[in-house]
Scaffold this motif. Structure first.
Motif, PDB file in Angstrom:
ATOM      1  N   ILE A  34      12.573  15.182 -20.629  1.00  0.00           N
ATOM      2  CA  ILE A  34      12.291  15.607 -21.990  1.00  0.00           C
ATOM      3  C   ILE A  34      13.430  16.514 -22.469  1.00  0.00           C
ATOM      4  N   PHE A  35      13.564  16.603 -23.774  1.00  0.00           N
ATOM      5  CA  PHE A  35      14.566  17.473 -24.383  1.00  0.00           C
ATOM      6  C   PHE A  35      13.878  18.665 -25.041  1.00  0.00           C
ATOM      7  N   ILE A  36      14.560  19.794 -25.039  1.00  0.00           N
ATOM      8  CA  ILE A  36      14.133  20.938 -25.839  1.00  0.00           C
ATOM      9  C   ILE A  36      15.189  21.181 -26.914  1.00  0.00           C
ATOM     10  N   GLY A  37      14.725  21.243 -28.156  1.00  0.00           N
ATOM     11  CA  GLY A  37      15.618  21.499 -29.282  1.00  0.00           C
ATOM     12  C   GLY A  37      14.902  22.343 -30.313  1.00  0.00           C
ATOM     13  N   ARG A  49      15.364   8.491 -31.089  1.00  0.00           N
ATOM     14  CA  ARG A  49      16.033   7.191 -31.203  1.00  0.00           C
ATOM     15  C   ARG A  49      16.497   6.689 -29.837  1.00  0.00           C
ATOM     16  N   ALA A  50      16.863   7.639 -28.959  1.00  0.00           N
ATOM     17  CA  ALA A  50      17.304   7.277 -27.605  1.00  0.00           C
ATOM     18  C   ALA A  50      16.119   7.042 -26.661  1.00  0.00           C
ATOM     19  N   GLY A  51      14.915   7.323 -27.133  1.00  0.00           N
ATOM     20  CA  GLY A  51      13.727   7.022 -26.336  1.00  0.00           C
ATOM     21  C   GLY A  51      13.191   8.176 -25.505  1.00  0.00           C
ATOM     22  N   TYR A  52      13.574   9.414 -25.855  1.00  0.00           N
ATOM     23  CA  TYR A  52      13.127  10.574 -25.071  1.00  0.00           C
ATOM     24  C   TYR A  52      12.243  11.496 -25.908  1.00  0.00           C
ATOM     25  N   GLY A  53      11.331  12.190 -25.218  1.00  0.00           N
ATOM     26  CA  GLY A  53      10.469  13.152 -25.881  1.00  0.00           C
ATOM     27  C   GLY A  53      11.232  14.418 -26.233  1.00  0.00           C
ATOM     28  N   LEU A  54      10.824  15.061 -27.324  1.00  0.00           N
ATOM     29  CA  LEU A  54      11.495  16.274 -27.784  1.00  0.00           C
ATOM     30  C   LEU A  54      10.473  17.370 -28.045  1.00  0.00           C
ATOM     31  N   LYS A  55      10.668  18.516 -27.413  1.00  0.00           N
ATOM     32  CA  LYS A  55       9.854  19.705 -27.657  1.00  0.00           C
ATOM     33  C   LYS A  55      10.703  20.697 -28.454  1.00  0.00           C
ATOM     34  N   SER A  56      10.090  21.360 -29.425  1.00  0.00           N
ATOM     35  CA  SER A  56      10.839  22.280 -30.281  1.00  0.00           C
ATOM     36  C   SER A  56      10.484  23.735 -30.031  1.00  0.00           C
ATOM     37  N   ILE A  81      12.112  32.487 -25.920  1.00  0.00           N
ATOM     38  CA  ILE A  81      12.144  32.400 -24.449  1.00  0.00           C
ATOM     39  C   ILE A  81      10.740  32.118 -23.944  1.00  0.00           C
ATOM     40  N   GLY A  82       9.747  32.775 -24.548  1.00  0.00           N
ATOM     41  CA  GLY A  82       8.356  32.548 -24.160  1.00  0.00           C
ATOM     42  C   GLY A  82       7.917  31.121 -24.445  1.00  0.00           C
ATOM     43  N   GLU A  83       8.365  30.568 -25.584  1.00  0.00           N
ATOM     44  CA  GLU A  83       8.028  29.178 -25.917  1.00  0.00           C
ATOM     45  C   GLU A  83       8.634  28.229 -24.886  1.00  0.00           C
ATOM     46  N   ALA A  84       9.899  28.479 -24.524  1.00  0.00           N
ATOM     47  CA  ALA A  84      10.569  27.637 -23.533  1.00  0.00           C
ATOM     48  C   ALA A  84       9.894  27.760 -22.171  1.00  0.00           C
ATOM     49  N   LYS A  85       9.488  28.980 -21.827  1.00  0.00           N
ATOM     50  CA  LYS A  85       8.833  29.202 -20.536  1.00  0.00           C
ATOM     51  C   LYS A  85       7.532  28.399 -20.454  1.00  0.00           C
ATOM     52  N   ILE A 109      17.354  31.224 -19.865  1.00  0.00           N
ATOM     53  CA  ILE A 109      16.700  32.457 -19.405  1.00  0.00           C
ATOM     54  C   ILE A 109      15.292  32.155 -18.909  1.00  0.00           C
ATOM     55  N   ALA A 110      14.571  31.291 -19.642  1.00  0.00           N
ATOM     56  CA  ALA A 110      13.220  30.918 -19.226  1.00  0.00           C
ATOM     57  C   ALA A 110      13.237  30.193 -17.880  1.00  0.00           C
ATOM     58  N   ALA A 111      14.229  29.295 -17.698  1.00  0.00           N
ATOM     59  CA  ALA A 111      14.342  28.565 -16.429  1.00  0.00           C
ATOM     60  C   ALA A 111      14.604  29.525 -15.278  1.00  0.00           C
ATOM     61  N   LYS A 112      15.471  30.497 -15.506  1.00  0.00           N
ATOM     62  CA  LYS A 112      15.776  31.480 -14.465  1.00  0.00           C
ATOM     63  C   LYS A 112      14.539  32.283 -14.097  1.00  0.00           C
ATOM     64  N   LYS A 113      13.752  32.678 -15.097  1.00  0.00           N
ATOM     65  CA  LYS A 113      12.528  33.441 -14.843  1.00  0.00           C
ATOM     66  C   LYS A 113      11.522  32.623 -14.017  1.00  0.00           C
ATOM     67  N   LYS A 114      11.532  31.297 -14.229  1.00  0.00           N
ATOM     68  CA  LYS A 114      10.612  30.411 -13.498  1.00  0.00           C
ATOM     69  C   LYS A 114      11.235  29.852 -12.229  1.00  0.00           C
ATOM     70  N   GLN A 115      12.429  30.347 -11.874  1.00  0.00           N
ATOM     71  CA  GLN A 115      13.149  29.952 -10.659  1.00  0.00           C
ATOM     72  C   GLN A 115      13.434  28.447 -10.605  1.00  0.00           C
TER      73      GLN A 115
END
Length: 377
Positions: A34-37, A49-56, A81-85, A109-115
């Motif tokens: 999935i993509f985050i944008g 269009r490329a066939g992938y899910g997108l979270k905003s 950061i909280g939304e991404a986490k 930053i969210a990824a780092k917090k979640k290891q």
């Protein structure tokens, strides 16, 4: 393999992300990506269009100017950061990949917090603020250009992979090339300069080319010009004011956008354009001489740094936007196209910095990061 890719804003960030996603899918059909944008950028068109899910998330780019609006953007970005986490917690990825730009900061930053391990890809020769901010947090940073390496001194691991792009070198038969040129309404016996200013066009380049055409300066060369969808009608009107019909120009083909860029770039003699990272990569892949007019307002002036990469190996000339005139551009094009040996040498020099098997290299590095993280756990 479960992957989150952070990519937002422009095609220069999003398209490499999609290319990486496609390679992962090719190697592992069971992978989940999935993509985050944001809800504002080109990702809302390109990613689905490329066939992938997108979270905003509510992330914003901001400059160093001190003003209320900038503080609001900073607040929303760090709050995201909280939304991404939350997205990371729900999806539980094996790795987070960022392809540059402001979206990488909250997601990284969210990824780092979640290891969760982090892989960053930087297309430009001058790394952006986001890459620099996350350089200590990322497990691996992948670079499009060797020149960027010295500018990220705090990185744990750097690998020069190149930047993924669809445009490659193709051997085109003379008969096929003649057919392409005929379809463009051009002549086979005159050199062709391909001109464009990015997906939306570039006003300063368009103004200079309009002057060259209306003054009929291009007697010794032909022009294939993508003016940009928004600016095409403006160019059409300016030509009409000079009693010139855009559809019936001699030795000139003007379109809003070039969809078959690989074909066109492989048959032209010279490229005149801005110097985004994707463009530099495409030109080096195909092996074409270039005249670069870097976008002067690019973050950290990275387009000029990109252009200098090819200038340094004598594959390109540079005209700074502030110095651009129709006389200077025309003179430079004419001086280059009249010397076929020089054009060939410049093209060969451009090809010398092209990196092969880019997507495969990136995939291997992503796989290595995931494997090493699992071992440590």
């Amino acid at each position: 393999m479960k992957v989150i890719i952070a990519a937002a804003g422009t095609g220069g960030h999003i398209n490499p992300g999609i290319a990486i996603a496609n390679k992962i899918k090719e190697k592992d059909s069971n992978s989940e990506i999935i993509f985050i944008g944001t809800n504002r950028g080109l990702e809302n068109d390109l990613v689905p269009r490329a066939g992938y899910g997108l979270k905003s998330i509510q992330a914003y780019g901001f400059n160093r100017k001190i003003c209320l609006e900038n503080f609001k953007k900073m607040y929303k970005t760090f709050r995201s950061i909280g939304e991404a986490k939350k997205i990371i917690e729900e999806f539980r990825p094996d790795v987070v990949i960022g392809t540059g730009g402001y979206i990488c900061v909250p997601v990284g930053i969210a990824a780092k917090k979640k290891q969760i391990p982090i892989v960053l890809h930087e297309s430009n020769a001058f790394p952006g603020i986001a890459i620099k901010m996350l350089s200590k947090k990322a497990d691996t940073i992948l670079l499009g250009f060797e020149d960027a390496k010295a500018r990220i001194p705090n990185a744990k691991k750097i690998v020069i992979t190149g930047t993924p792009t669809k445009v490659k070198k193709r051997e085109i038969l003379d008969s096929k090339k003649a057919q392409f040129i005929q379809q463009l309404g051009l002549q086979e016996n005159l050199p062709i300069a391909l001109c464009f200013g990015g997906s939306q066009g570039a006003q300063s380049i368009n103004e200079s080319l309009t002057q060259i055409i209306t003054k009929q300066k291009n007697s010794n060369y032909q022009i294939v010009w993508a003016a940009g969808p928004a600016q095409y009608e403006q160019v059409k009107e300016k030509l009409a004011d000079c009693k010139m019909a855009i559809e019936h120009l001699e030795k000139v083909k003007i379109v809003p956008y070039i969809y078959n860029m690989e074909e066109i770039m492989n048959i032209v003699d010279l490229v005149v354009c801005r110097s985004g990272a994707m463009t530099i990569t495409e030109i080096s892949n195909v092996g074409k001489p270039a005249i670069f007019i870097p976008f002067p307002f690019a973050t950290e002036n990275h387009q000029e740094y990109n252009a200098r990469v090819l200038e340094k190996v004598e594959a390109a000339k540079i005209i700074l936007d502030k110095n651009l005139t129709d006389d200077l551009l025309n003179e430079m094009i004419e001086n280059l196209v009249k010397d076929k040996k020089k054009l060939q040498k410049m093209g060969d020099n451009a090809k010398s910095i092209s990196i092969q098997n880019v997507e495969e290299k990136i995939y291997q590095e992503v796989e290595n990061v995931i494997t090493n993280h699992r071992v440590k756990k």
